[in-house]
Structures are given as C-alpha cells and as structure tokens.
Design a protein around this motif. Structure first.
Motif, mmCIF file in Angstrom:
data_model
loop_
_atom_site.group_PDB
_atom_site.id
_atom_site.type_symbol
_atom_site.label_atom_id
_atom_site.label_comp_id
_atom_site.label_asym_id
_atom_site.label_seq_id
_atom_site.Cartn_x
_atom_site.Cartn_y
_atom_site.Cartn_z
ATOM 1 N N LEU A 81 2.555 -6.129 7.286
ATOM 2 C CA LEU A 81 3.870 -6.189 7.914
ATOM 3 C C LEU A 81 4.692 -7.293 7.257
ATOM 4 O O LEU A 81 4.165 -8.348 6.880
ATOM 5 N N ILE A 82 5.977 -7.047 7.104
ATOM 6 C CA ILE A 82 6.866 -8.075 6.567
ATOM 7 C C ILE A 82 7.561 -8.774 7.719
ATOM 8 O O ILE A 82 7.680 -8.235 8.821
ATOM 9 N N ARG A 83 8.013 -10.000 7.458
ATOM 10 C CA ARG A 83 8.715 -10.763 8.480
ATOM 11 C C ARG A 83 9.849 -11.558 7.825
ATOM 12 O O ARG A 83 9.869 -11.721 6.598
ATOM 13 N N PRO A 84 10.805 -12.040 8.630
ATOM 14 C CA PRO A 84 11.922 -12.786 8.054
ATOM 15 C C PRO A 84 11.441 -13.959 7.206
ATOM 16 O O PRO A 84 10.518 -14.670 7.581
ATOM 17 N N GLY A 85 12.097 -14.138 6.062
ATOM 18 C CA GLY A 85 11.716 -15.201 5.137
ATOM 19 C C GLY A 85 10.824 -14.716 4.009
ATOM 20 O O GLY A 85 10.649 -15.425 3.009
ATOM 21 N N ASP A 86 10.223 -13.510 4.165
ATOM 22 C CA ASP A 86 9.430 -12.949 3.072
ATOM 23 C C ASP A 86 10.341 -12.555 1.912
ATOM 24 O O ASP A 86 11.507 -12.179 2.105
ATOM 25 N N ILE A 87 9.783 -12.624 0.708
ATOM 26 C CA ILE A 87 10.473 -12.137 -0.487
ATOM 27 C C ILE A 87 9.660 -10.981 -1.043
ATOM 28 O O ILE A 87 8.431 -11.077 -1.171
ATOM 29 N N SER A 147 -0.076 2.885 12.991
ATOM 30 C CA SER A 147 0.393 2.041 14.099
ATOM 31 C C SER A 147 0.726 0.649 13.581
ATOM 32 O O SER A 147 0.259 0.228 12.515
ATOM 33 N N GLU A 148 1.523 -0.069 14.368
ATOM 34 C CA GLU A 148 1.871 -1.444 14.025
ATOM 35 C C GLU A 148 0.631 -2.327 14.001
ATOM 36 O O GLU A 148 0.484 -3.182 13.126
ATOM 37 N N ALA A 149 -0.295 -2.099 14.955
ATOM 38 C CA ALA A 149 -1.506 -2.914 15.011
ATOM 39 C C ALA A 149 -2.349 -2.722 13.757
ATOM 40 O O ALA A 149 -2.912 -3.681 13.209
ATOM 41 N N GLU A 150 -2.409 -1.492 13.260
ATOM 42 C CA GLU A 150 -3.186 -1.206 12.059
ATOM 43 C C GLU A 150 -2.565 -1.900 10.846
ATOM 44 O O GLU A 150 -3.269 -2.505 10.028
ATOM 45 N N ALA A 151 -1.234 -1.836 10.731
ATOM 46 C CA ALA A 151 -0.564 -2.500 9.613
ATOM 47 C C ALA A 151 -0.686 -4.012 9.719
ATOM 48 O O ALA A 151 -0.850 -4.710 8.710
ATOM 49 N N ARG A 190 0.845 -1.196 0.000
ATOM 50 C CA ARG A 190 0.000 0.000 0.000
ATOM 51 C C ARG A 190 0.875 1.238 0.000
ATOM 52 O O ARG A 190 1.832 1.339 0.762
ATOM 53 N N SER A 191 0.546 2.162 -0.893
ATOM 54 C CA SER A 191 1.187 3.468 -0.926
ATOM 55 C C SER A 191 0.133 4.517 -0.603
ATOM 56 O O SER A 191 -1.061 4.311 -0.839
ATOM 57 N N GLY A 192 0.559 5.614 -0.072
ATOM 58 C CA GLY A 192 -0.379 6.668 0.269
ATOM 59 C C GLY A 192 0.323 7.791 1.006
ATOM 60 O O GLY A 192 1.545 7.804 1.158
ATOM 61 N N GLN A 193 -0.465 8.729 1.479
ATOM 62 C CA GLN A 193 0.078 9.867 2.200
ATOM 63 C C GLN A 193 0.742 9.401 3.478
ATOM 64 O O GLN A 193 0.168 8.638 4.257
ATOM 65 N N ALA A 194 1.974 9.856 3.694
ATOM 66 C CA ALA A 194 2.708 9.460 4.897
ATOM 67 C C ALA A 194 2.055 10.062 6.131
ATOM 68 O O ALA A 194 1.615 11.214 6.129
ATOM 69 N N VAL A 195 1.988 9.256 7.182
ATOM 70 C CA VAL A 195 1.461 9.701 8.474
ATOM 71 C C VAL A 195 2.652 10.051 9.371
ATOM 72 O O VAL A 195 3.585 9.246 9.492
ATOM 73 N N PRO A 196 2.695 11.218 9.988
ATOM 74 C CA PRO A 196 3.815 11.545 10.890
ATOM 75 C C PRO A 196 3.994 10.455 11.948
ATOM 76 O O PRO A 196 3.044 10.088 12.640
ATOM 77 N N GLY A 197 5.201 9.937 12.026
ATOM 78 C CA GLY A 197 5.469 8.871 12.981
ATOM 79 C C GLY A 197 4.904 7.528 12.575
ATOM 80 O O GLY A 197 4.849 6.608 13.395
ATOM 81 N N GLY A 198 4.485 7.395 11.306
ATOM 82 C CA GLY A 198 3.864 6.153 10.852
ATOM 83 C C GLY A 198 4.860 5.013 10.746
ATOM 84 O O GLY A 198 6.083 5.198 10.776
ATOM 85 N N VAL A 199 4.323 3.800 10.619
ATOM 86 C CA VAL A 199 5.156 2.607 10.481
ATOM 87 C C VAL A 199 5.993 2.745 9.206
ATOM 88 O O VAL A 199 5.457 3.083 8.149
ATOM 89 N N PRO A 200 7.318 2.511 9.279
ATOM 90 C CA PRO A 200 8.167 2.684 8.089
ATOM 91 C C PRO A 200 7.705 1.813 6.926
ATOM 92 O O PRO A 200 7.285 0.670 7.104
ATOM 93 N N VAL A 201 7.790 2.389 5.731
ATOM 94 C CA VAL A 201 7.483 1.659 4.498
ATOM 95 C C VAL A 201 8.736 1.671 3.636
ATOM 96 O O VAL A 201 9.441 2.682 3.551
#
Length: 964
Positions: free
Chosen positions: A70-76, A60-64, A26-37
């Motif tokens: 959210l990505i995790r180890p092993g993702d491509i 927030s992390e919960a929202e993502a 997902r791309s969109g307007q950055a939220v101040p302090g948002g989860v890094p993309v």
C-alpha cells in the motif's frame, strides 16, 4: 563530490537517503473488485495521479497491507520499465490518499529519510539533467522495452543542500513554476481565442453570413444528423465526406524482422507532424511495412490528413499533404486518416479549412472520450457533413480564407513556440536552483503564497498632533532598513529581517510605555529591552533566544507577535548592530506618536521592494487599498473582516477611515468595539500574522489589554465561519491550492479540490474558493470587495459555475479592471476588483444582480508603474460612494451590462470592457474586434515573459558574472 557545489552542500547516492529499502510493486491478473493499482501514466507529473488506476491483483486492503504494497502520503514512486518514448526513472510524489491503492511491478516505491531530505526536493532534484544522465546510462534495453534495476536507482547521486536550503529551493521553485504556468495558461487562452476566430471567419464565408445573396435550405445528401444543418448560399449543397472522398486509416507497423524481403522502409506521419507551418521530414520516424500495404496507404499531394485519436483539442485537425518525394514513401500512422478526393467536387484545401473551423465541433461531438483522450472512428469521419460550393466560386473563396488562415497560423506558431520555450524556462529555473543559485526573486520560506499586504509607500492620512513630513518618514524607514543588506550573505530574506525588526521595535516600545511619567503600562512585566544591553557575544544570542521563547508563550497581542519567534541573526555582531539601529531611531510611543505608524508602513514597503527575494509579490498598493476603502465606506457599526489579511492593510485603512469620519455622539462602548472584535483578520502563516499584529498595534487598532489578538492564525478556508461580517475586504493569494499549513508550523503539500458543504463548487483554485468563502462570511446586506486576476472572470468549469451563482445570489454591481502595475509580485498580471452585496433570496427566483457596471481603467492607462493611484481617483468619483448604482453616468470607461445578457453569455464570461461601442456579451462579435483582443492579449503575454526574463537575469557583479 561534484565540483562547483556551494558550501555546505554534498552529493549523496539515493540509497543513503532512504528510511527503508526501495520496494518493487506487483503486477498480475486483476481480481474483480481488487485494490486499485496505479498505471504508469500516473507518473506523468511531479504529483502522482491516483485516478490513473485499475483493478489490481490484491483482493483486499488487508492482503495488500500485509505484503507491504500500500502507498501512503509522502511516498515517492519511480518507473523502472518503459517502452519507446517513455521516460524510465520518472518520479512522482504521493500527496494524499483517497482510498487504499497499490503500485505495479513497473514501479518502485521510495520512502526517504525526511531528516535528511525533503520528499518534494527529492522529486525536483530527480528531474534534473545530471540525474537524468545517470539514469539513462543505467537503462538496459531488450525486446523493445527499457528497464533499470533498483540497485542502479540507489546508486544515482543527488545534490544535497542543508535541510533549510531544501525548503527554500522547493518554495522558490513553486512560486516560479506557478508564474510560468500562469503565463502558459494565458497563452493557451490566446490560442483558443485564435481558433474561435478561425472558426468564425470560415463559418461566415462558408455559410455566406457576410453576403446578402439568397440562401438555400439545409436539405441535402448529408443524411440524418444530430441537429439541422445551417443554411448555405444558393447553389451550395451539403454532402457527407464519405461521398466526396476515399477515407482510410493509416497502417500499424509490422514487428517482423528488418530483413524480410516483402517489407519496405517508409516515413510515418504522426499527429504531431500535422501542426506547424511546414512538414518536418527530419523528425518523422521510419517504420517497416509490407510493400503492398505501404503502396495502398501511401500519401500523394492533395491528400487531406485527419487526426483520429489523441488529446481532445487536437482531434479532427486536418492538413493537406503537399509533398512528393522520389526518395521515400510516406504513409499516415494508425492515429491518422488519409482522405483522398474522388473527383474535383471540392478543393482539398477548402476541406481542410472547413474541418479546422466550423467542422471541428461536429467531429468532436461525434468522438468517443476517455480520461484526457478522445478518438474518432472512420465511420464517424465518413459521415461528417461538408458544405460544397459551386466549382466556379471555390477559387475566390479559397484565396480569401487562406489569406486569413495564413495570418492566424503564424500567430499560433509563435504562441506554440512560446509554450515550448516556457517549458525550457521551468527547466532552467530548476537547474539553477539545484546548482545553489536560486533564481532572482526567490520566494521566502512561507507556504501557500503568503501575501505581504498593508505595506505602503507614504504615511497614512490619520489625525496627527503635528504634521508628518514624508521625507523624514522615508529617512527613518531607511534607517531601519540599512542593517539588512549585509545580512543577505547569511541567507536572511527581507521578510525574515522584517520579523527581527518587529521583535526589537516591540521591546523598545514596551520599555517606553513602562518608563513614561504618567499612565505607565508594564506590558511585559520586565524591562526586556534594557536586559539586552547586559550581554554580549554568544551570551547575547542565548539570552535573546530564551526571551523570544518566553514571550511566545504568552497570550493576547504579545503572544501573537512572539508566537514561534526565532532569532535569525546567528552572528552576535549582527544582532548588536540591529539593536543599536533601533535604539538610535525615534522614540516609538509618547514623544512623537504620530510617526510610529507611518514609519512602520514605509519600512514594510521598503521590505517589499527588495527585488533579490521578490518580496514585491507580497505587496498590495496602498492606492488600491485606499480606493477600495473609499468606495465601501466602512462605519463604526460595521463588522470588518479580511480572510487573507497579510499584514493588515485593509484593516488598518478601514480603521483610519472610520476614525476620520466618526460622527459626533458615538457612545464610548461603540468606539471600544473597534478594538475588541469589530475589526479582525485571518492569516495562514505566523510570520506574516506577527507583522500584521504589529501594524495594527502601531495604528491603534490592537489593544495591549485585549484577551485575543485581532489577527487569528489559521486556514480561513478550512471551516465555515463562526461569525458573520457586514464588510469583507480582501486580496486572496493567487494560484492553485497546493498546500495546507497548520498554525503549528508543520506543513503538508498537496493538490486538492477544496470541498465545503456551504460552497457552491469544489475546486483547487484559490480565488474561486475565497469568493465562495467571502459569500459565506457575509450577513444578508453585507458588502464585499475582492481582488481577482483576469482568469477568474473567464475561466471555464468551476469558474463559470461560481460566477453564475455569484450573479444570482449577490448584487454584483461593479467590476474595476485595473491596468498593469498593481500586481507588483507577478509582473504583468492584470488584476480586477469585484464589488458585491449579499442579497436575500427573491421569491420569484430572479438573480440579485440587475446591472454590472464595468470601469475600464486600462483604456486610458495601459501600464502604470510609478503612480498607479492616478488611475483610481476618477474611478472613485464615478463609483459615487454612498449613492445607488442607478445614479451613475455611463462614459467611455464606465458601462453597465444587464444580468440577463451576462447569464446568457457562454461561460457567464465577465471578461468585459467599457467601450460603449462594444456589443452586449450575448451577441456575436465582429472578427476584427476579436482579432484586436487577441493582439492585445498576445502583447500582454509577450510583455509578461519579457519581465520574467528581466527578473531572472542575475546582476552583473564580481560574484555572479559569467563570461558568455
């Protein structure tokens, strides 16, 4: 299925290899302090660079997490959008996560079914030519951007070998890629040294340091600067570039339609075109510009072009435009500045030579830097101070400098061509592996650069009841080896074969101990060896597998040798033949005990010489081990540790040295301590640890009644040491820390900078981490000898900081520079041995090192292939074991350097030699000495690539020969 795939392979669409469907970001307007993309540059290499990120649209992390982004180890992650010059469909593996991170709409997330395909193998296969052709044929273009749909990605077909073969491919390619990268790093170091030489030569001629004439002061029209300008010869002056020339930036191309009557087509000169010996017009792109803008910025002969933005090492590079074409107008692009001299005060080529020499440091200092990029504004370029000689001197000066520069340019052109071809070499290795033909010398399926050490070519000099005949030892070792060649067709490697022989040798030894007439020892509490003769065919395979599993559950030496043991001989006939080979060999325990260790040593050496699996990379020369042990003189009072034990070579030789020099009157309890914890090692991989344990057992270091084996299987860098040592001898694995393998066999590959609170520096470089670990292992007064490649002596950044700390905290008293021939696994790599002692902190804060003695075994022995030990006898004599360094005598190959000079050297460079005519490292070298070093290093680099080519050349036999 594609024709030509090996047996057992298939070709499968990506969509059939997924654990869950492809997921777009997902791309969109950055939220101040948002989860890094992540940004698209995060996919520039096969490992996702999580530092390439920005604030994202998730608050927030919960929202993502709820959205599944959210990505995790092993993702491509794969890119599915891109502009001109970008590679759509590029894939990168997420190895570790330092915090919650999401991915943008320009990427898709791939979660592979790891039962079918290894994620690392998937990324390797995804970069293949066949896959790239499929991706490029599916890319849709529009409005200057390319795009590929997720459904098209799922249709891309991949070569899919069996899971075990995927493991072998990725491990083999990791080794070869590391070797190619090491050679590229050596060539890049040469290029940096050439640039330093270029700057030195120009600096001396421009500033008159090679003349005896009077010098002018630095006052000039150059204005205020960050530091006083150097003095220049009488009649010279400093002038800013803006006073000498018109400075303009190249234009930005218009996006108007091609039929605009006010526009013209022009050639655009990019920063890349400034490199090389000639202008490559055929590669220059064309753009459309407003006619008046094109005329205002057009290039004329004599214009000097400067790079304004890009990689930091290219910033400020200058080149004179000497072309004039009646067919096309050329202009600089927006990342290049045009400098046109306003008069004849300074020749343009002198300006370019100065800018590429001493002037580069001023330009780089004035630049703005971001992550991996740098930029220079026009104002900073105009303010650059330039030395202007009298017009009458410029012709002679220019001729002298251009003669030098022409030679250096040809050197850099050859080196840069070698770098480009090294990338082709990487691609070739990958394509060959993905076609089912691993490059010659493919690595075994061990993680983390496992090094088979302790394998030697001659029997050890231990006390024996009867003299040991070397030829008989070699014959017995060859007898054990003779069953291996037919097994290669089943995919068995030399090291795996060594494991199988170890299992059977131990079973036979246990039988001999159980049946001897006196002092019987029932090691296994069963006659496992004789049991094997009761079975045949598949029943033998089943019984043998169950036996290995049962023995692997035990403790002590038996448990260490058989831990996770597996029968790799799948055909009953092969297992029966190997049992017969071991049975027909000499008795292994009582009848001729003096033979068992030498024969096993020679057998390991024979395994290491198998060029088909590049087992030589895991072999450390016995002559080197013996020389190090002779210098360090282990005693019965020492606690001896090897944190990268391999097959235990240093531990075995230390034990033998102690046995030969044991003084009379040593209490029995102290003798017993040698086999109960005074000699120990750590090894990362079970397979290598079992060979080490058997090696120590046959040499008498290991005791069958011991509660714990001398070799511990774990990552020695993972935690601070629990026990200290008085002597550490080790030859750490080469390369970057790219993976961590647990003792359970599960492995997780990752690029990481290793962080420990007791380390001086966090780094992913294996040798630097081991040097720091050795320091933490030592007691105050403890001794160490560590084998390191040349790069450890001069690499910058973390390397410099570790070297400075080592010189201050330890007495680094000796550096042995080994000739080529001691690194059997990495052809052409030059090794060194650092000898040091851990010192207590000094009250005045002065460094513990006083003088570093450098023994240059490369002076008289440039290449040692057959008899590497011939270079070491003289070293041991010059070292004077048991005597303080102050009693040594300097010679043409042995020279002391003061620690003050070493610490004053830029980068604390320890890349030193022993020529007594050489200047102290803090002084400026003459250009001819630097040029000589460049010549030597280029020859080394070319020799390394030649050896790589030889090793990669397939044998010309009926199965592998291809016409043409």
């Amino acid at each position: 299925m594609r024709a030509g795939l090996p047996s057992g392979w298939t070709e499968v669409p990506l969509g059939e290899l997924l654990r869950e469907p492809l997921a777009g970001g997902r791309s969109g307007q950055a939220v101040p302090g948002g989860v890094p993309v992540l940004r698209l540059p995060a996919l520039r290499s096969v490992t996702a660079d999580l530092a390439e990120s920005r604030e994202g649209p998730w608050a927030s992390e919960a929202e993502a997490e709820a959205a599944g982004h959210l990505i995790r180890p092993g993702d491509i992650l794969m890119s599915r959008n891109g502009g001109p010059g970008t590679q759509i469909g590029r894939a990168a593996l997420v190895r570790e996560i330092t915090g919650p991170t999401t991915y943008p709409g320009t990427m898709v997330r791939v979660r592979a079914d790891e039962r079918l395909i290894d994620p690392e193998y998937l990324v390797l296969a995804w970069a293949s030519r066949a896959v790239r052709r499929q991706i490029e044929s599916s890319v849709r273009q529009g409005l200057g951007m390319g795009h590929i749909a997720a459904r098209d990605l799922e249709r891309v077909r991949l070569p899919l070998p069996p899971r075990s073969e995927q493991e072998r491919i990725k491990t083999s390619l990791a080794v070869w890629f590391a070797r190619v990268d090491e050679e590229k790093a050596a060539v890049r170091d040469i290029l940096r040294q050439v640039e330093d030489l270029r700057a030195l030569v120009i600096d001396r001629d421009v500033f008159g340091r090679t003349t005896n004439g009077p010098h002018a002061n630095s006052e000039s029209s150059a204005g205020a600067h960050r530091a006083p300008l150097p003095a220049v010869p009488e009649g010279w002056r400093w002038v800013t570039l803006g006073e000498l020339a018109e400075v303009v930036r190249g234009p930005v191309a218009n996006s108007r339609r091609a039929d605009d009557p006010h526009e013209v087509k022009v050639g655009s000169v990019r920063p890349a075109e400034l490199r090389g010996e000639r202008w490559t017009h055929e590669r220059m792109p064309t753009v459309r510009l407003d006619a008046r803008r094109a005329e205002a910025t057009r290039l004329s002969p004599g214009d000097v072009l400067f790079v304004l933005s890009g990689q930091p090492d290219s910033l400020g590079f200058a080149r004179v435009w000497e072309q004039d074409s009646s067919h096309r107008t050329y202009v600089p692009n927006h990342h290049v500045a045009r400098v046109r001299m306003a008069g004849d005060a300074l020749h343009p080529r002198l300006l370019a030579l100065y800018a590429n020499g001493p002037g580069r440091s001023w330009l780089r200092h004035a630049a703005r830097n971001t992550v991996g990029l740098a930029s220079l504004g026009l104002d900073q370029l105009r303010q650059t101070p330039v030395p202007v000689p009298p017009l009458a001197e410029q012709g002679t000066l220019l001729a002298s400098l251009e003669a030098w520069n022409s030679g250096l340019t040809s050197v850099t052109a050859s080196a840069e061509e070698a770098l480009a071809m090294a990338d082709w070499l990487r691609d070739g290795c990958r394509e060959q592996a993905l076609a089912g033909r691993l490059p010659r010398g493919a690595a075994p399926s061990f993680e983390n650069d496992v090094r088979l050490k302790g394998a030697v070519t001659v029997p050890p000099t231990t006390p024996a009841r009867r003299p040991v005949n070397r030829h008989e030892v070699e014959r017995q070792a060859e007898h054990l080896w003779s069953s291996f060649p037919p097994l290669t067709d089943d995919g068995l490697t030399a090291l795996e074969y060594g494991e199988q022989v170890t299992y059977l040798l131990f079973l036979k030894t246990a039988q001999e101990l159980r049946r001897r007439p006196l002092n019987r020892v029932d090691v296994l509490r069963r006659d496992a060896w004789d049991e094997l003769s009761l079975y045949e065919g598949t029943e033998l395979i089943q019984h043998y597998g169950a036996l290995l599993a049962e023995l692997g559950e035990r403790g002590g030496v038996v448990g260490r040798i058989f831990h996770k043991a597996q029968n790799r001989l799948r055909r009953p006939l092969h297992l029966q033949n190997l049992i017969r080979q071991v049975k027909e060999g000499l008795p292994w325990w009582d009848e001729r005990p003096e033979w068992r260790a030498p024969v096993f040593d020679a057998f390991l050496a024979r395994c290491a010489q198998d060029h088909r699996t590049a087992a030589g990379q895991y072999f450390t020369h016995r002559e080197l081990i013996d020389a190090i042990v002779a210098c360090c003189r282990p005693t019965v009072e020492d606690m001896i540790v090897d944190p990268a034990a391999g097959t235990g070579g240093f531990l075995v030789r230390s034990f033998e040295h102690i046995a030969r020099h044991l003084p009379p009157g040593v209490p029995p309890a102290q003798r017993e301590q040698l086999a109960h914890g005074a000699i120990r090692g750590t090894e990362l991989v079970d397979a290598t640890a079992r060979l080490a344990t058997m090696n120590l057992f046959l040499h008498g270091v290991e005791r069958l009644d011991g509660n714990r084996a001398a070799i511990e299987v774990r990552d020695s860098l993972a935690a601070s040491p629990r026990r200290r040592a008085t002597l550490v001898l080790t030859d750490p694995p080469m390369g970057q820390r790219r993976s961590v393998t647990s003792s359970t066999g599960a492995s997780k590959a990752e690029d990481l900078a290793f962080v420990r609170p007791d380390f001086w520096e966090a780094t992913s470089h294996q040798q630097l981490n081991f040097i720091q670990h050795v320091y933490t292992l030592l007691d105050i007064g403890g001794r160490a000898a560590v084998v390191v490649p040349d790069g450890v002596l001069f690499m910058k950044g973390a390397g410099e900081r570790v070297r400075r700390q080592l010189l201050k905290q330890c007495d680094v008293h000796t550096l042995l520079r080994l000739p080529i021939g001691f690194s059997a696994g990495f052809s052409g790599v030059k090794l060194n041995v650092l000898f040091f002692e851990k010192a207590a902190a000094r009250p005045d804060g002065s460094p513990a090192t006083r003088h570093l003695w450098v023994y240059d075994a490369r002076t008289e022995h440039a290449v040692v292939a057959d008899s590497p030990g011939s270079a070491l006898d003289a070293f041991v004599a010059a070292y004077r074991p048991g005597h303080p360094p102050e009693t040594r005598a300097a010679s043409p190959v042995f020279k002391p350097y003061s620690v003050d000079a070493l610490l004053a050297t830029p980068g604390a460079n320890l890349d030193l030699y022993a020529d007594l005519r050489e200047e102290e490292p803090g002084e400026v070298s003459e250009p001819h000495l630097i040029a000589q070093q460049i010549s030597e290093r280029l020859e080394d680099a070319w020799r390394r690539f030649a050896r790589l080519a030889k090793e990669l050349t397939p044998p010309r036999d009926a199965r592998t020969f291809r016409a043409g």
